[in-house]
Design an enzyme around this catalytic site. Structure first.
Site, PDB file in Angstrom:
ATOM      1  N   THR A 148       0.813  -1.246  -0.178  1.00  0.00           N
ATOM      2  CA  THR A 148      -0.075   0.056  -0.051  1.00  0.00           C
ATOM      3  C   THR A 148       0.893   1.125   0.139  1.00  0.00           C
ATOM      4  O   THR A 148       2.012   1.237   0.569  1.00  0.00           O
ATOM      5  CB  THR A 148      -0.817  -0.099   1.362  1.00  0.00           C
ATOM      6  N   ARG A 169     -13.772  -8.059  -0.544  1.00  0.00           N
ATOM      7  CA  ARG A 169     -12.796  -7.660   0.391  1.00  0.00           C
ATOM      8  C   ARG A 169     -12.217  -6.370   0.562  1.00  0.00           C
ATOM      9  O   ARG A 169     -11.975  -5.707  -0.243  1.00  0.00           O
ATOM     10  CB  ARG A 169     -11.950  -8.898   0.471  1.00  0.00           C
ATOM     11  N   VAL A 170     -12.344  -5.779   1.640  1.00  0.00           N
ATOM     12  CA  VAL A 170     -11.856  -4.564   2.110  1.00  0.00           C
ATOM     13  C   VAL A 170     -10.640  -4.510   2.998  1.00  0.00           C
ATOM     14  O   VAL A 170     -10.877  -5.466   4.156  1.00  0.00           O
ATOM     15  CB  VAL A 170     -12.795  -3.456   2.347  1.00  0.00           C
ATOM     16  N   GLY A 171      -9.575  -4.082   2.874  1.00  0.00           N
ATOM     17  CA  GLY A 171      -8.328  -4.114   3.836  1.00  0.00           C
ATOM     18  C   GLY A 171      -8.549  -3.061   4.869  1.00  0.00           C
ATOM     19  O   GLY A 171      -9.356  -2.352   5.017  1.00  0.00           O
ATOM     20  N   GLY A 221       0.799  -3.626   4.152  1.00  0.00           N
ATOM     21  CA  GLY A 221       1.056  -5.093   4.357  1.00  0.00           C
ATOM     22  C   GLY A 221      -0.597  -5.688   4.637  1.00  0.00           C
ATOM     23  O   GLY A 221      -1.579  -5.307   4.204  1.00  0.00           O
ATOM     24  N   GLY A 272      -3.798  -5.985   5.753  1.00  0.00           N
ATOM     25  CA  GLY A 272      -4.817  -5.362   6.160  1.00  0.00           C
ATOM     26  C   GLY A 272      -5.584  -6.082   7.293  1.00  0.00           C
ATOM     27  O   GLY A 272      -5.669  -5.432   8.214  1.00  0.00           O
TER      28      GLY A 272
HETATM   29  N1  GLY Z   1      -2.680  -2.878   3.349  1.00  0.00           N
HETATM   30  C1  GLY Z   1      -3.526  -3.310   2.187  1.00  0.00           C
HETATM   31  C2  GLY Z   1      -4.641  -4.222   2.313  1.00  0.00           C
HETATM   32  O1  GLY Z   1      -4.654  -5.054   2.943  1.00  0.00           O
HETATM   33  O2  GLY Z   1      -5.352  -4.167   1.212  1.00  0.00           O
END
Ligand code: GLY
Length: 346
Positions: A204, A232-234, A256, A258
């Site tokens: 990210t 999916r959302v991080g 990393g 999420g």
């Molecule tokens: N850090 C980004 C994600 O896990 O989507």
């Protein structure tokens, strides 16, 4: 060339000294900037991003503008992990997550946004023109369109298409969940974070800036985990997950896996450690230790890196595994890339 950022780091180490210096950053060697402005960002790719932000900061511009424009610059390039050129979900769609936060606790966020080139600017628009913090999916898309953002093609970039075809051969998606979770032994780890070649499939872009008025702002933007479950959302669009800014104390961002960051409200935790008097480096280290403690065995299989900047312009970072780098720009000399310390050493 389209590489995971970890691969780029391994490969790029030989060429980077020509344009910047890679330095190992320990608590003693931690950046000790005493004057603003300064901008820091995740990964070595942050160096180019910082350059855009720096143009605004050096002209006494606002930190919030600097982090937005910096984030836009990487959203507009083709890379694995940020913007519409990034890797798709397992159904072949690119979905974007981003958030932004200014010096007055104003924040905006988008998640599961499709076909819009600059999610960070949509997040800022939400922050500035609505009573809300977060819009997702179709609602976020409609909001963007009604605010003049262009609907882009949903065709994958050539690089992402190639990666997706490779992924489809095995279509590996192995949630390490139910049995152990049901037995109460481990927490839910949503997907394999580490690829066969040892690299990670999502990185990210997080940026933190302190301007000449001594105001802090931050931005965080990503296409998320490659080949993730649809929907999916991080952590990246979660205030206190991928980004947190407290103008009295400091700011933090993460990169990393999420799911692991969300579990500990990672960046909020880092800022709270700084409130308790810890340096940015110490604060990131304590947050990573908290995360590893949840399941030390599992922690060896995923990467999380925290990056923090305090009100004095001091910065620091810490990661679960080796390989996390961050970029620091505080002068016209072009900035530096630092290699973060990590909990596990190999
Ligand atoms: N850090 C980004 C994600 O896990 O989507």
């Amino acid at each position: 060339m389209y590489k995971s950022r970890r691969k780029f780091l391994q490969h790029g180490a030989m060429i980077l000294p020509a344009i910047s210096m890679i330095t190992s950053c320990s608590s003693q060697e931690e950046e000790k900037a005493t004057t603003a402005p300064i901008v820091v960002s995740t990964w070595d790719s942050g160096l180019a991003v910082n350059k855009i932000a720096w143009e605004i900061l050096k002209n006494k511009g606002k930190a919030i503008d600097a982090v937005e424009k910096g984030a836009n610059s990487i959203e507009n390039t083709i890379n694995c992990c940020v913007g519409l050129g990034g890797n798709p979900d397992r159904d072949g769609h690119v979905t974007l997550d981003a958030c932004i936060m200014d010096e007055n606790y104003n924040c905006g966020s988008v998640a599961f946004l499709e076909k819009i080139k600059n999610p960070i600017s949509v997040a800022r628009k939400i922050m500035e023109t609505t009573p809300h913090v977060m819009l997702v999916g179709e609602g976020a898309y409609q909001f963007a369109i009604s605010n003049g953002f262009k609907s882009e093609s949903d065709q994958l970039s050539a690089d992402a298409s190639k990666e997706y075809k490779k992924w489809l051969v095995k279509s590996e998606y192995k949630p390490v969940i139910n049995i152990e979770k049901q037995q109460g032994k481990v927490n839910n780890h949503a997907a394999p974070a580490k690829l066969e070649d040892g690299s990670f499939n999502h990185d990210t872009m997080g940026l933190l800036a302190l301007d000449t008025q001594l105001n802090l702002s931050g931005a965080c933007t990503t296409s998320g985990m490659g080949f993730k479950m649809r929907g999916r959302v991080g952590d990246s669009p979660i205030i206190g997950g991928g980004l947190y800014v407290d103008n009295e104390i400091g700011a933090a961002t993460s990169s990393g896996q999420g799911e692991e960051v969300i579990r500990i409200c990672g960046t909020h935790l880092v800022v709270e450690y700084m409130r308790m008097g810890k340096s940015p480096h110490e604060a990131c280290k304590l947050a990573i230790e908290r995360l590893v403690k949840i399941n030390p065995v599992k922690a060896k299989t995923f990467q999380v890196g925290f990056l923090a900047l305090n009100k004095k312009g001091e910065c620091g970072a810490y990661a679960v595994l080796p390989g996390f780098a961050y970029s620091v720009t505080k002068g016209d000399e072009g900035g530096q890339v630092f290699q973060s310390e990590s909990y596990f050493k190999d």
